[in-house]
Design a protein around this motif. Sequence first.
Motif, PDB file in Angstrom:
ATOM      1  N   PHE A 123       7.100   6.657   8.718  1.00 47.27           N
ATOM      2  CA  PHE A 123       6.632   5.380   9.263  1.00 47.27           C
ATOM      3  C   PHE A 123       7.655   4.907  10.290  1.00 47.27           C
ATOM      4  O   PHE A 123       8.813   4.649   9.949  1.00 47.27           O
ATOM      5  CB  PHE A 123       6.494   4.333   8.160  1.00 47.27           C
ATOM      6  CG  PHE A 123       5.586   4.753   7.028  1.00 47.27           C
ATOM      7  CD1 PHE A 123       4.644   5.758   7.185  1.00 47.27           C
ATOM      8  CD2 PHE A 123       5.679   4.122   5.798  1.00 47.27           C
ATOM      9  CE1 PHE A 123       3.803   6.129   6.146  1.00 47.27           C
ATOM     10  CE2 PHE A 123       4.841   4.478   4.749  1.00 47.27           C
ATOM     11  CZ  PHE A 123       3.904   5.498   4.926  1.00 47.27           C
ATOM     12  N   SER A 161      -0.137  -5.429  -1.508  1.00 49.69           N
ATOM     13  CA  SER A 161       0.190  -4.345  -0.589  1.00 49.69           C
ATOM     14  C   SER A 161      -0.668  -4.497   0.653  1.00 49.69           C
ATOM     15  O   SER A 161      -1.632  -5.282   0.666  1.00 49.69           O
ATOM     16  CB  SER A 161      -0.059  -2.977  -1.232  1.00 49.69           C
ATOM     17  OG  SER A 161      -1.442  -2.768  -1.443  1.00 49.69           O
ATOM     18  N   LEU A 162      -0.341  -3.753   1.675  1.00 52.36           N
ATOM     19  CA  LEU A 162      -1.159  -3.777   2.887  1.00 52.36           C
ATOM     20  C   LEU A 162      -2.553  -3.230   2.595  1.00 52.36           C
ATOM     21  O   LEU A 162      -3.542  -3.636   3.216  1.00 52.36           O
ATOM     22  CB  LEU A 162      -0.491  -2.965   3.988  1.00 52.36           C
ATOM     23  CG  LEU A 162      -1.177  -2.947   5.355  1.00 52.36           C
ATOM     24  CD1 LEU A 162      -1.322  -4.355   5.912  1.00 52.36           C
ATOM     25  CD2 LEU A 162      -0.413  -2.063   6.336  1.00 52.36           C
ATOM     26  N   GLN A 212       1.827   2.030   0.660  1.00 47.65           N
ATOM     27  CA  GLN A 212       3.288   1.986   0.683  1.00 47.65           C
ATOM     28  C   GLN A 212       3.848   0.904   1.606  1.00 47.65           C
ATOM     29  O   GLN A 212       5.057   0.773   1.727  1.00 47.65           O
ATOM     30  CB  GLN A 212       3.835   3.358   1.099  1.00 47.65           C
ATOM     31  CG  GLN A 212       3.497   4.472   0.120  1.00 47.65           C
ATOM     32  CD  GLN A 212       4.018   5.815   0.591  1.00 47.65           C
ATOM     33  OE1 GLN A 212       5.226   6.075   0.602  1.00 47.65           O
ATOM     34  NE2 GLN A 212       3.113   6.689   0.992  1.00 47.65           N
ATOM     35  N   SER A 213       2.956   0.163   2.254  1.00 46.71           N
ATOM     36  CA  SER A 213       3.391  -0.900   3.159  1.00 46.71           C
ATOM     37  C   SER A 213       3.113  -2.249   2.515  1.00 46.71           C
ATOM     38  O   SER A 213       2.075  -2.450   1.871  1.00 46.71           O
ATOM     39  CB  SER A 213       2.654  -0.793   4.503  1.00 46.71           C
ATOM     40  OG  SER A 213       2.889   0.472   5.103  1.00 46.71           O
ATOM     41  N   SER A 214       4.033  -3.170   2.689  1.00 45.35           N
ATOM     42  CA  SER A 214       3.905  -4.490   2.079  1.00 45.35           C
ATOM     43  C   SER A 214       3.174  -5.453   3.000  1.00 45.35           C
ATOM     44  O   SER A 214       3.051  -5.227   4.205  1.00 45.35           O
ATOM     45  CB  SER A 214       5.285  -5.047   1.740  1.00 45.35           C
ATOM     46  OG  SER A 214       6.066  -5.158   2.926  1.00 45.35           O
ATOM     47  N   HIS A 215       2.676  -6.550   2.386  1.00 46.23           N
ATOM     48  CA  HIS A 215       2.029  -7.618   3.135  1.00 46.23           C
ATOM     49  C   HIS A 215       2.398  -8.930   2.452  1.00 46.23           C
ATOM     50  O   HIS A 215       2.343  -9.022   1.222  1.00 46.23           O
ATOM     51  CB  HIS A 215       0.512  -7.428   3.168  1.00 46.23           C
ATOM     52  CG  HIS A 215      -0.187  -8.367   4.090  1.00 46.23           C
ATOM     53  ND1 HIS A 215      -0.484  -9.674   3.737  1.00 46.23           N
ATOM     54  CD2 HIS A 215      -0.645  -8.211   5.364  1.00 46.23           C
ATOM     55  CE1 HIS A 215      -1.101 -10.264   4.746  1.00 46.23           C
ATOM     56  NE2 HIS A 215      -1.216  -9.406   5.740  1.00 46.23           N
ATOM     57  N   SER A 240       8.500   2.429  13.890  1.00 44.31           N
ATOM     58  CA  SER A 240       8.111   1.299  14.730  1.00 44.31           C
ATOM     59  C   SER A 240       8.020   1.773  16.173  1.00 44.31           C
ATOM     60  O   SER A 240       8.913   2.467  16.664  1.00 44.31           O
ATOM     61  CB  SER A 240       9.135   0.163  14.614  1.00 44.31           C
ATOM     62  OG  SER A 240       9.206  -0.308  13.282  1.00 44.31           O
ATOM     63  N   PHE A 258      -0.445   5.176   3.660  1.00 42.58           N
ATOM     64  CA  PHE A 258       0.325   4.261   4.492  1.00 42.58           C
ATOM     65  C   PHE A 258       0.118   2.815   4.047  1.00 42.58           C
ATOM     66  O   PHE A 258       1.073   2.039   3.888  1.00 42.58           O
ATOM     67  CB  PHE A 258      -0.075   4.424   5.955  1.00 42.58           C
ATOM     68  CG  PHE A 258       0.463   3.352   6.862  1.00 42.58           C
ATOM     69  CD1 PHE A 258       1.816   3.322   7.196  1.00 42.58           C
ATOM     70  CD2 PHE A 258      -0.367   2.368   7.375  1.00 42.58           C
ATOM     71  CE1 PHE A 258       2.328   2.324   8.034  1.00 42.58           C
ATOM     72  CE2 PHE A 258       0.127   1.377   8.206  1.00 42.58           C
ATOM     73  CZ  PHE A 258       1.473   1.355   8.533  1.00 42.58           C
TER      74      PHE A 258
END
Length: 283
Positions: free
Chosen positions: A9, A189-190, A181-184, A11, A178
């Motif tokens: 991941f 989670s996302l 495993q990605s936060s929000h 940016s 993805f």
Amino acid sequence: MSLLWPWHFVSVSEAEKQHRRELLTLRGYYAQLYILLALVLLRLYTAFFPPDKRRRPTKGSRQKSWLDLPLFTGWFETRRQYLFCLIWLSWLLGLSVWSTGDDYLHLTKALGHVGLSQLPLQVAMSPALYITSTPRASSLVSVLTSIPQPTVTAYHRLFARVVISPLLVGHAILYCLFFLQSSHPGFSSLFAKRILDLDVQLGTAAVTMASAAMIFVRPRGATGGIWKGTVKDRRRAFFVVHLLLVGVLCLAAYFHVAQAQVFVLESVVAFLLNLGCCFMTVQ
């Protein structure tokens, strides 16, 4: 992500995102350009080596080669057909990996983009009059290459299972991983956030339809299974269900992401041309 997995991941800037989009578009061009190249080569092959010249006159029945036998007893497609489709899948996987660097999302998007780029070919191989009493009417690919429709139909079935579905399912799985495993800030989670968004729901619907269309393969001549009634009734039921699944897949893909729209429109054109070819060859 695991250290053994080369994609991570990362940016990216707006300029890098634009470059990613340009590469995705280029992949679609390459994938479809090689389809045209393959069709031209097949047409040249059938022109210089027609079936009657490729047959070796022998006494009695001719024994088939190992490659021309089914992979398993009772299966339709041969080892040769599986081999060709796996080679094509390998090429598309290589095209998907090309120039992704270590960008996980770039690879994820590339799998979906390349997979959808194959939809027009898949449609152009289909026997469009399968619902009638002439299921062997020639498709667009059969007309262009002079390859008998029964052979093209076998590749049509196998292409969906071995090439298109794995690419689209791989695209969906990588995206789900993805999101998970990605936060929000407002959700656990996302994934919990994105699953409520229309574009993700449409993408999920498209992949589900692709998987369902893969499962509902051509009905066998023997009775039993989900297809009941006479051969004509089973053929009609299969065709209607299959066409509906593909229609929902194309509709969901069209509104899922803008980059897929050109492939869906090409598929519609291929379907119309296919109908024309089928009607002309059964007159």
